[in-house]
Design a protein around this motif. Structure first.
Motif, PDB file in Angstrom:
ATOM      1  N   ARG A   1       0.804  -1.214   0.000  1.00  0.00           N
ATOM      2  CA  ARG A   1       0.000   0.000   0.000  1.00  0.00           C
ATOM      3  C   ARG A   1       0.845   1.275   0.000  1.00  0.00           C
ATOM      4  NH1 ARG A   1      -5.283  -0.482  -1.289  1.00  0.00           N
ATOM      5  NH2 ARG A   1      -5.771   1.328   0.004  1.00  0.00           N
ATOM      6  N   LYS A   2       2.037   1.223   0.572  1.00  0.00           N
ATOM      7  CA  LYS A   2       2.884   2.401   0.649  1.00  0.00           C
ATOM      8  C   LYS A   2       3.916   2.470  -0.473  1.00  0.00           C
ATOM      9  CE  LYS A   2       2.508   2.820   5.691  1.00  0.00           C
ATOM     10  NZ  LYS A   2       3.271   2.892   6.980  1.00  0.00           N
ATOM     11  N   ALA A   3       3.851   1.516  -1.396  1.00  0.00           N
ATOM     12  CA  ALA A   3       4.805   1.450  -2.512  1.00  0.00           C
ATOM     13  C   ALA A   3       6.240   1.345  -2.011  1.00  0.00           C
ATOM     14  CB  ALA A   3       4.643   2.653  -3.436  1.00  0.00           C
ATOM     15  N   GLU A   4       6.427   0.693  -0.865  1.00  0.00           N
ATOM     16  CA  GLU A   4       7.760   0.473  -0.317  1.00  0.00           C
ATOM     17  C   GLU A   4       8.315  -0.891  -0.717  1.00  0.00           C
ATOM     18  OE1 GLU A   4       7.144   1.011   3.841  1.00  0.00           O
ATOM     19  OE2 GLU A   4       7.222   3.218   3.726  1.00  0.00           O
ATOM     20  N   LYS A   5       7.439  -1.734  -1.279  1.00  0.00           N
ATOM     21  CA  LYS A   5       7.833  -3.041  -1.816  1.00  0.00           C
ATOM     22  C   LYS A   5       7.175  -3.185  -3.178  1.00  0.00           C
ATOM     23  CE  LYS A   5       7.914  -5.176   2.799  1.00  0.00           C
ATOM     24  NZ  LYS A   5       7.324  -6.256   3.643  1.00  0.00           N
ATOM     25  N   VAL A   6       7.966  -3.555  -4.173  1.00  0.00           N
ATOM     26  CA  VAL A   6       7.456  -3.627  -5.535  1.00  0.00           C
ATOM     27  C   VAL A   6       7.957  -4.909  -6.187  1.00  0.00           C
ATOM     28  CG1 VAL A   6       7.367  -2.489  -7.792  1.00  0.00           C
ATOM     29  CG2 VAL A   6       7.455  -1.111  -5.713  1.00  0.00           C
ATOM     30  N   SER A   7       7.106  -5.553  -6.961  1.00  0.00           N
ATOM     31  CA  SER A   7       7.508  -6.743  -7.699  1.00  0.00           C
ATOM     32  C   SER A   7       7.982  -6.367  -9.100  1.00  0.00           C
ATOM     33  CB  SER A   7       6.339  -7.726  -7.810  1.00  0.00           C
ATOM     34  OG  SER A   7       5.398  -7.270  -8.774  1.00  0.00           O
ATOM     35  N   LYS A   8       8.657  -7.277  -9.725  1.00  0.00           N
ATOM     36  CA  LYS A   8       9.008  -7.104 -11.128  1.00  0.00           C
ATOM     37  C   LYS A   8       7.749  -7.296 -11.959  1.00  0.00           C
ATOM     38  CE  LYS A   8      12.121  -8.906 -14.695  1.00  0.00           C
ATOM     39  NZ  LYS A   8      13.200  -9.891 -14.988  1.00  0.00           N
ATOM     40  N   SER A   9       7.594  -6.496 -12.996  1.00  0.00           N
ATOM     41  CA  SER A   9       6.395  -6.606 -13.819  1.00  0.00           C
ATOM     42  C   SER A   9       6.418  -7.891 -14.641  1.00  0.00           C
ATOM     43  CB  SER A   9       6.268  -5.394 -14.747  1.00  0.00           C
ATOM     44  OG  SER A   9       7.355  -5.332 -15.640  1.00  0.00           O
ATOM     45  N   THR A  10       5.234  -8.365 -14.974  1.00  0.00           N
ATOM     46  CA  THR A  10       5.066  -9.553 -15.808  1.00  0.00           C
ATOM     47  C   THR A  10       4.274  -9.177 -17.050  1.00  0.00           C
ATOM     48  OG1 THR A  10       5.089 -11.046 -13.891  1.00  0.00           O
ATOM     49  CG2 THR A  10       4.123 -11.886 -15.924  1.00  0.00           C
ATOM     50  N   TYR A  11       4.770  -9.580 -18.198  1.00  0.00           N
ATOM     51  CA  TYR A  11       4.055  -9.354 -19.453  1.00  0.00           C
ATOM     52  C   TYR A  11       3.111 -10.528 -19.664  1.00  0.00           C
ATOM     53  CZ  TYR A  11       3.301  -8.891 -24.523  1.00  0.00           C
ATOM     54  OH  TYR A  11       2.740  -8.770 -25.773  1.00  0.00           O
ATOM     55  N   LEU A  12       1.803 -10.253 -19.680  1.00  0.00           N
ATOM     56  CA  LEU A  12       0.806 -11.322 -19.786  1.00  0.00           C
ATOM     57  C   LEU A  12       0.506 -11.705 -21.227  1.00  0.00           C
ATOM     58  CD1 LEU A  12      -1.722 -10.320 -16.966  1.00  0.00           C
ATOM     59  CD2 LEU A  12       0.205 -11.919 -16.866  1.00  0.00           C
ATOM     60  N   GLY A  13       0.914 -10.883 -22.187  1.00  0.00           N
ATOM     61  CA  GLY A  13       0.749 -11.256 -23.569  1.00  0.00           C
ATOM     62  C   GLY A  13      -0.006 -10.249 -24.403  1.00  0.00           C
ATOM     63  N   GLU A  14      -0.195 -10.604 -25.674  1.00  0.00           N
ATOM     64  CA  GLU A  14      -0.948  -9.791 -26.622  1.00  0.00           C
ATOM     65  C   GLU A  14      -2.305 -10.443 -26.845  1.00  0.00           C
ATOM     66  OE1 GLU A  14      -0.153  -7.830 -31.005  1.00  0.00           O
ATOM     67  OE2 GLU A  14       0.392  -9.932 -30.688  1.00  0.00           O
ATOM     68  N   PHE A  15      -3.368  -9.626 -26.825  1.00  0.00           N
ATOM     69  CA  PHE A  15      -4.718 -10.165 -26.919  1.00  0.00           C
ATOM     70  C   PHE A  15      -5.530  -9.409 -27.969  1.00  0.00           C
ATOM     71  CE2 PHE A  15      -3.083 -10.871 -22.690  1.00  0.00           C
ATOM     72  CZ  PHE A  15      -3.430 -12.196 -22.414  1.00  0.00           C
ATOM     73  N   ASP A  16      -6.471 -10.127 -28.556  1.00  0.00           N
ATOM     74  CA  ASP A  16      -7.434  -9.489 -29.457  1.00  0.00           C
ATOM     75  C   ASP A  16      -8.504  -8.819 -28.600  1.00  0.00           C
ATOM     76  OD1 ASP A  16      -6.280 -10.350 -31.885  1.00  0.00           O
ATOM     77  OD2 ASP A  16      -7.174 -12.330 -31.614  1.00  0.00           O
ATOM     78  N   LEU A  17      -8.640  -7.517 -28.735  1.00  0.00           N
ATOM     79  CA  LEU A  17      -9.632  -6.785 -27.952  1.00  0.00           C
ATOM     80  C   LEU A  17     -10.976  -6.864 -28.669  1.00  0.00           C
ATOM     81  CD1 LEU A  17      -7.483  -3.679 -26.953  1.00  0.00           C
ATOM     82  CD2 LEU A  17      -7.753  -5.853 -25.743  1.00  0.00           C
TER      83      LEU A  17
END
Length: 275
Positions: free
Chosen positions: A258-274
Motif C-alpha cells: 500500500r505504501k509502494a515500499e515493496k514492488v515486484s518485477k512486472s510480468t508481461y501477460l501477452g498480446e490479446f485481441d480486444l
C-alpha cells in the motif's frame, strides 16, 4: 542521461577564516536534456518543450548564491548554469551551437531513445511506482526505466527500430507477484486472474495493490483499472472502451504494498485481441 559524465570539482583549500565551499557536480557533455511528457518542466532555465523532451534554453537571469563562500546557487553565471536536485548542487555548461550534422552513431542512439521514450513517457505515474526504489539518489524512476528498456526492448536496425513489448518492464523489484497469472478477453471485457495465497516470508498482504497496464498500438493509447484491485481480490474485469475494440492489446501486471515500499518485477501477460 545515463552516459552523462559527472565530475566532482576539487574542493578548494579553505583558510581558517573561510567557510569550506560547496562541492558541485559538473555535467561535462555539450548539451543537457530533461525528459518530460506532454508538459513543460518546472526547472530554472528550462521552458521550451519539443518532441517529448525539453532543451535547455538560454536566459539572462542572474544567479543567486547563498550560504557560504559558494553556497547554494541557481541560475546562469557566465557560461554555466547552476541548479540543484535532491540537495546536490550542479553546474552545467551552456549548450554549444552544432556546426556539423550528427554522426550515424548519434542518429542511431537518438532514434533508439525516441522510440522507447515515446512509449514510456505517458505512463510516468506508473513508472514512479514501479521504479521508485531504484537508484533514486542518482536518477529519476523514469530515467531508470528508460535506461533498462532502451537496452532490452528496442529491436531492429536503424532507421526501422521497433519495440519488443514482451521485453518491456514497467517495474522492477523482489516483492512477490501473483503466482499463476492469466488474462483473457471475452465480449469486450478484459479479465485478469492471479493467486491470492499470502507468503509469510515475503510478508505479502491481502491489501497489496495490483497495477495493471494495457496498451493499444493501433490507437497508441494506454488503459488501466479505474481503481487498482487488491491481491485478495484475485481477479478483475475491465471494460474495454468501444474505440479500442477490434485491435490488439498488450497487458502487463505488477504488485506493490500500500505504501509502494515493496514492488515486484512486472510480468508481461501477452498480446490479446480486444474483441
Amino acid at each position: 542521461m545515463s552516459d552523462c559524465l559527472r565530475h566532482v570539482s576539487d574542493r578548494s583549500r579553505a583558510t581558517a577564516d573561510e567557510s569550506p565551499p560547496t562541492c558541485f557536480v559538473l555535467l561535462t557533455r555539450g548539451y543537457v536534456m530533461w525528459y518530460v511528457c506532454r508538459s513543460k518542466a518546472m526547472h530554472t532555465g528550462i521552458n521550451e518543450s519539443f518532441m517529448g523532451f525539453n532543451f535547455l534554453k538560454k536566459n539572462n537571469n542572474m544567479a543567486t548564491i547563498n550560504n557560504g563562500v559558494i553556497g547554494r546557487a541557481s541560475g546562469k553565471v557566465g557560461a554555466v548554469i547552476a541548479s540543484s536536485w535532491k540537495s546536490i548542487n550542479y553546474l552545467k555548461g551552456l549548450p554549444k551551437k552544432r556546426t556539423k550534422g550528427m554522426s550515424e552513431e548519434q542518429l542511431i542512439q537518438q532514434d533508439r531513445f525516441l522510440k522507447i521514450s515515446k512509449f514510456l513517457m505517458p505512463i510516468t505515474p506508473i513508472l514512479q511506482v514501479g521504479f521508485g526504489l531504484s537508484k533514486t539518489e542518482k536518477m529519476t524512476p523514469t530515467n531508470v526505466a528508460l535506461q533498462l528498456n532502451i537496452a532490452q526492448a528496442v529491436t531492429g536496425t536503424y532507421p526501422n527500430f521497433s519495440l519488443d513489448y514482451s521485453k518491456i518492464e514497467i517495474s522492477t523489484g523482489s516483492y512477490l507477484n501473483g503466482g499463476g497469472m492469466e488474462a483473457a478477453v471475452d465480449n469486450g471485457i478484459l479479465s485478469i486472474y492471479w493467486d491470492t495465497i499470502l507468503n509469510s516470508l515475503y510478508k505479502t498482504k491481502a491489501d497489496d495493490q495490483v497495477i495493471i497496464l494495457v496498451y493499444s498500438p493501433e490507437k497508441d493509447e494506454f488503459m488501466t483499472a479505474p481503481t487498482p484491485p487488491t491481491r485478495a481480490a484475485g481477479t478483475i474485469d475491465i471494460q474495454i472502451p468501444a474505440h479500442l475494440l477490434g485491435g490488439k492489446g498488450h497487458v502487463w501486471i505488477f504488485f506493490t504494498d500500500r505504501k509502494a515500499e515493496k514492488v515486484s518485477k512486472s510480468t508481461y501477460l501477452g498480446e490479446f485481441d480486444l474483441a
